[in-house]
Design a protein around this motif. Structure first.
Motif, mmCIF file in Angstrom:
data_model
loop_
_atom_site.group_PDB
_atom_site.id
_atom_site.type_symbol
_atom_site.label_atom_id
_atom_site.label_comp_id
_atom_site.label_asym_id
_atom_site.label_seq_id
_atom_site.Cartn_x
_atom_site.Cartn_y
_atom_site.Cartn_z
ATOM 1 N N THR A 260 0.827 -1.212 0.000
ATOM 2 C CA THR A 260 0.000 0.000 0.000
ATOM 3 C C THR A 260 0.855 1.253 0.000
ATOM 4 O OG1 THR A 260 -1.713 -1.194 1.242
ATOM 5 C CG2 THR A 260 -1.832 1.215 1.241
ATOM 6 N N ARG A 261 1.889 1.277 0.819
ATOM 7 C CA ARG A 261 2.768 2.444 0.872
ATOM 8 C C ARG A 261 3.534 2.635 -0.433
ATOM 9 N NH1 ARG A 261 5.909 1.385 6.372
ATOM 10 N NH2 ARG A 261 5.039 -0.711 6.088
ATOM 11 N N ALA A 262 3.907 1.517 -1.076
ATOM 12 C CA ALA A 262 4.632 1.616 -2.339
ATOM 13 C C ALA A 262 3.762 2.239 -3.417
ATOM 14 C CB ALA A 262 5.100 0.225 -2.779
ATOM 15 N N SER A 263 2.494 1.838 -3.483
ATOM 16 C CA SER A 263 1.595 2.396 -4.502
ATOM 17 C C SER A 263 1.344 3.879 -4.272
ATOM 18 C CB SER A 263 0.270 1.625 -4.506
ATOM 19 O OG SER A 263 -0.395 1.763 -3.255
ATOM 20 N N LYS A 264 1.303 4.296 -3.000
ATOM 21 C CA LYS A 264 1.103 5.716 -2.698
ATOM 22 C C LYS A 264 2.364 6.532 -2.978
ATOM 23 C CE LYS A 264 -2.454 5.118 0.863
ATOM 24 N NZ LYS A 264 -2.785 5.312 2.289
ATOM 25 N N THR A 265 3.520 5.867 -2.867
ATOM 26 C CA THR A 265 4.784 6.580 -3.049
ATOM 27 C C THR A 265 5.102 6.820 -4.521
ATOM 28 O OG1 THR A 265 5.662 5.631 -1.018
ATOM 29 C CG2 THR A 265 7.259 6.520 -2.563
ATOM 30 N N MET A 266 4.965 5.764 -5.338
ATOM 31 C CA MET A 266 5.399 5.892 -6.730
ATOM 32 C C MET A 266 4.249 5.869 -7.725
ATOM 33 S SD MET A 266 6.996 2.137 -7.547
ATOM 34 C CE MET A 266 5.961 0.658 -7.564
ATOM 35 N N GLY A 267 3.017 5.647 -7.270
ATOM 36 C CA GLY A 267 1.884 5.612 -8.174
ATOM 37 C C GLY A 267 1.960 4.421 -9.110
ATOM 38 N N LYS A 268 1.604 4.642 -10.375
ATOM 39 C CA LYS A 268 1.611 3.547 -11.348
ATOM 40 C C LYS A 268 2.972 3.356 -11.999
ATOM 41 C CE LYS A 268 -3.286 3.827 -12.536
ATOM 42 N NZ LYS A 268 -4.276 3.999 -13.626
ATOM 43 N N GLY A 269 3.843 4.311 -11.880
ATOM 44 C CA GLY A 269 5.177 4.196 -12.466
ATOM 45 C C GLY A 269 6.230 4.683 -11.496
ATOM 46 N N GLY A 270 7.478 4.733 -11.962
ATOM 47 C CA GLY A 270 8.566 5.209 -11.125
ATOM 48 C C GLY A 270 9.243 4.097 -10.350
ATOM 49 N N LYS A 271 10.210 4.493 -9.531
ATOM 50 C CA LYS A 271 10.986 3.532 -8.759
ATOM 51 C C LYS A 271 10.988 3.922 -7.293
ATOM 52 C CE LYS A 271 14.161 2.170 -12.467
ATOM 53 N NZ LYS A 271 15.582 2.064 -12.878
ATOM 54 N N LEU A 272 11.159 2.929 -6.454
ATOM 55 C CA LEU A 272 11.257 3.163 -5.011
ATOM 56 C C LEU A 272 12.713 3.401 -4.644
ATOM 57 C CD1 LEU A 272 8.897 0.316 -3.785
ATOM 58 C CD2 LEU A 272 8.357 2.752 -3.863
ATOM 59 N N HIS A 273 12.944 4.241 -3.661
ATOM 60 C CA HIS A 273 14.312 4.515 -3.245
ATOM 61 C C HIS A 273 14.898 3.317 -2.507
ATOM 62 C CE1 HIS A 273 13.316 4.983 1.055
ATOM 63 N NE2 HIS A 273 12.209 5.583 0.644
ATOM 64 N N LYS A 274 16.204 3.253 -2.493
ATOM 65 C CA LYS A 274 16.896 2.153 -1.830
ATOM 66 C C LYS A 274 16.597 2.175 -0.328
ATOM 67 C CE LYS A 274 21.469 0.039 -1.342
ATOM 68 N NZ LYS A 274 22.920 0.171 -1.639
ATOM 69 N N GLY A 275 16.258 1.019 0.205
ATOM 70 C CA GLY A 275 15.939 0.935 1.624
ATOM 71 C C GLY A 275 14.500 1.244 1.946
ATOM 72 N N PHE A 276 13.634 1.273 0.923
ATOM 73 C CA PHE A 276 12.221 1.563 1.154
ATOM 74 C C PHE A 276 11.602 0.486 2.062
ATOM 75 C CE2 PHE A 276 7.749 0.990 -0.078
ATOM 76 C CZ PHE A 276 7.267 2.272 0.156
ATOM 77 N N CYS A 277 10.974 0.920 3.133
ATOM 78 C CA CYS A 277 10.303 0.026 4.096
ATOM 79 C C CYS A 277 11.256 -1.044 4.633
ATOM 80 C CB CYS A 277 9.074 -0.630 3.471
ATOM 81 S SG CYS A 277 7.700 0.498 3.194
ATOM 82 N N SER A 278 12.517 -0.708 4.783
ATOM 83 C CA SER A 278 13.499 -1.705 5.234
ATOM 84 C C SER A 278 13.172 -2.224 6.632
ATOM 85 C CB SER A 278 14.902 -1.094 5.225
ATOM 86 O OG SER A 278 14.962 0.048 6.072
ATOM 87 N N ASN A 279 12.604 -1.362 7.481
ATOM 88 C CA ASN A 279 12.263 -1.795 8.829
ATOM 89 C C ASN A 279 11.135 -2.828 8.805
ATOM 90 O OD1 ASN A 279 12.733 -1.566 11.658
ATOM 91 N ND2 ASN A 279 10.815 -0.438 11.850
ATOM 92 N N SER A 280 10.155 -2.624 7.923
ATOM 93 C CA SER A 280 9.058 -3.593 7.801
ATOM 94 C C SER A 280 9.554 -4.920 7.252
ATOM 95 C CB SER A 280 7.955 -3.033 6.891
ATOM 96 O OG SER A 280 7.362 -1.885 7.452
ATOM 97 N N TYR A 281 10.425 -4.860 6.265
ATOM 98 C CA TYR A 281 10.984 -6.095 5.713
ATOM 99 C C TYR A 281 11.813 -6.840 6.753
ATOM 100 C CZ TYR A 281 9.553 -5.119 0.902
ATOM 101 O OH TYR A 281 8.827 -4.912 -0.243
ATOM 102 N N ARG A 282 12.543 -6.096 7.572
ATOM 103 C CA ARG A 282 13.335 -6.738 8.627
ATOM 104 C C ARG A 282 12.433 -7.471 9.607
ATOM 105 N NH1 ARG A 282 14.159 -5.374 13.628
ATOM 106 N NH2 ARG A 282 13.243 -3.307 13.313
ATOM 107 N N LYS A 283 11.312 -6.828 9.983
ATOM 108 C CA LYS A 283 10.374 -7.463 10.904
ATOM 109 C C LYS A 283 9.746 -8.706 10.276
ATOM 110 C CE LYS A 283 9.267 -3.266 13.495
ATOM 111 N NZ LYS A 283 8.223 -2.284 13.864
ATOM 112 N N CYS A 284 9.470 -8.638 8.978
ATOM 113 C CA CYS A 284 8.896 -9.806 8.288
ATOM 114 C C CYS A 284 9.892 -10.960 8.261
ATOM 115 C CB CYS A 284 8.479 -9.432 6.871
ATOM 116 S SG CYS A 284 7.023 -8.363 6.794
ATOM 117 N N ARG A 285 11.167 -10.649 8.050
ATOM 118 C CA ARG A 285 12.186 -11.706 8.080
ATOM 119 C C ARG A 285 12.272 -12.347 9.464
ATOM 120 N NH1 ARG A 285 15.081 -7.952 4.865
ATOM 121 N NH2 ARG A 285 16.214 -7.203 6.701
#
Length: 447
Positions: A260-285
């Motif tokens: 959800t945050r990714a779609s709000k950040t970049m819309g339908k195009g574009g790229k996400l910055h390095k480390g996007f949601c890294s804390n959430s991914y760490r918790k998921c791991r």
């Protein structure tokens, strides 16, 4: 006592230092790392003469460069004793061992790079890292003293001198209670997030006298693990579904928030910055690791309860998902499939008690009916259900786990005669896909 190769496992002993002790521990780690950085430079400078020495020879050889004694009055680097005044000898030797490992690793990798052994054509040469985040190794009697399992006395640095301080142990595991386990030298782990001893144990599992049964595990995406306990004559004596749904829902909820945050950040195009949601991914791991530990612990508990000879898994090494469209829910579930992690953790836990793991061919374990009636049909509305040729409806994962058990038993008993024949009823090819019914057939033949 068994003559098997010892197994090394590590426990975490949580410490509860006072505010003053935290400062002392921080000083100790800091001065230890400082010594390691200095030693890396010295050892690399003299690597041509040190590189060929054994582990027992290299530490005294380095000490002759830096530490002045009555037998060694003239040292090449006399400033070490001035900068690291009264540095405990066992701390110093632990630091030398670490620095030797750093330089040896760099020399090997750099030699490979020079020889053209590279991950890619334009790969840069490796660098020598003298600022590695190492932690001091504690030798019994010289660096630490245990007072029961409630307190530990550690030699620490005050900034000017080395003293002993007693720290409370607030939590530990159970490996120290096993008589056959040998406690090795622990490491003092101290940083902003952690304060504990990393305590390795040399485990010598006793030789087991197992019963004639196996624990077969089918790892799936609908149910995390489906377990069947099957005897050598083909009798299923236990079935169990292991699926920690609460933890899986927690992980999936976090991943959904990332989407959800990714779609709000970049819309339908574009790229996400390095480390996007890294804390959430760490918790998921971390949640994935917790799930794998819960499932593997229960599998080993079942194997202990039934005194199984082996735990049997499908050989899924290198398997990649082909189903599911890109960014679909099915593809997301395949990404959350912890097949390798669960198998790895199960193997580590099971080997510690002297058990063994058996891998079998994964092809057609769920597709063939365990009773030999042929290929099953999946329910169009519920893919976890299968319909046999006889009309019987059965859980597909449970059917697969029973076939996995049969293949494991045939592999253990080396009864390959039933595998080498082909069955016209099931359409199986020779030398491959055994089912539970093959155990019944072989049992009748033996009888």
């Amino acid at each position: 006592m068994s003559n098997r190769k010892p197994i090394i496992r590590t426990d975490k002993w949580s410490l509860n230092p006072t505010a003053q002790q935290r400062l002392l521990l921080a000083e100790t780690v800091q001065i230890y790392r400082r010594l390691c950085r200095h030693l890396v430079g010295v050892i690399y400078t003299h690597w041509t003469e040190l590189g060929g020495l054994s582990n027992q020879q290299v530490i005294p050889a380095v000490e002759r460069f830096i530490h002045q004694t009555a037998q060694n009055p003239d040292v090449k680097y006399g400033s070490f004793d001035k900068v690291f005044h009264k540095f405990p000898s066992y701390y110093r030797r632990a630091a030398i061992a670490f620095a030797v490992g750093q330089v040896s690793s760099f020399a090997t990798r750099y030699g490979q790079w020079q020889s053209g052994i590279r991950s890619r054509r334009d790969a840069k040469p490796p660098t020598l890292n003298a600022k590695a985040g190492c932690y001091p190794v504690l030798y019994k009697g010289q660096c630490y003293k245990l007072h029961g399992y409630d307190q530990v006395e550690i030699k620490v640095f005050t900034g000017t001198d080395w003293i002993w301080t007693t720290v409370q142990i607030s939590g530990l595991r159970e490996r120290h209670t096993v008589d056959s386990n040998t406690l090795l030298s622990p490491s003092l782990i101290f940083n902003q997030q952690a304060c504990h001893l990393s305590v390795p144990f040399e485990c010598h599992p006793e030789k087991r006298q197992p019963d004639q049964d196996v624990v077969a595990v089918d790892l799936g995406i609908n149910t995390t693990a489906t377990v069947s306990v099957v005897t050598f004559d083909g009798t299923v004596i236990h079935r169990e579904f292991i699926h920690p749904g609460r933890d899986i829902d927690r992980r999936d909820k976090r991943l959904k928030s990332v989407s959800t945050r990714a779609s709000k950040t970049m819309g339908k195009g574009g790229k996400l910055h390095k480390g996007f949601c890294s804390n959430s991914y760490r918790k998921c791991r971390n949640i994935n690791q917790q799930i794998a530990h819960i499932v593997s612990k229960r599998i080993v508990q079942i194997a202990k309860e039934f005194n199984a000879e082996a735990i049997v898994f499908e050989n899924l090494k290198g398997w990649k998902a082909t189903g599911g469209r890109k960014r679909s829910t099915l593809r997301q579930r395949f990404h959350g499939w912890l097949k390798s992690m669960i198998r790895s953790y199960t193997e580590m836990k099971w080997q510690e008690v002297g058990g063994k793991i058996v891998d079998v061919i994964a092809a057609y374990t769920s597709k063939l009916a365990y009773d030999g009636s042929g290929v099953v049909q999946r329910d169009s509305k519920n893919y976890a259900l299968a319909k046999f040729a006889s009309g019987k409806r059965y859980n597909c994962d449970l059917n697969g786990s029973q076939n996995i058990a049969a293949r494991g038993i045939l592999k253990l008993t080396r009864r390959n005669d039933s595998e080498e024949r082909s069955s016209k009823r099931s359409g199986r090819s020779p030398g491959s896909w055994a089912c539970l019914c093959d155990l019944w057939t072989s049992q009748i033949a033996v009888g």
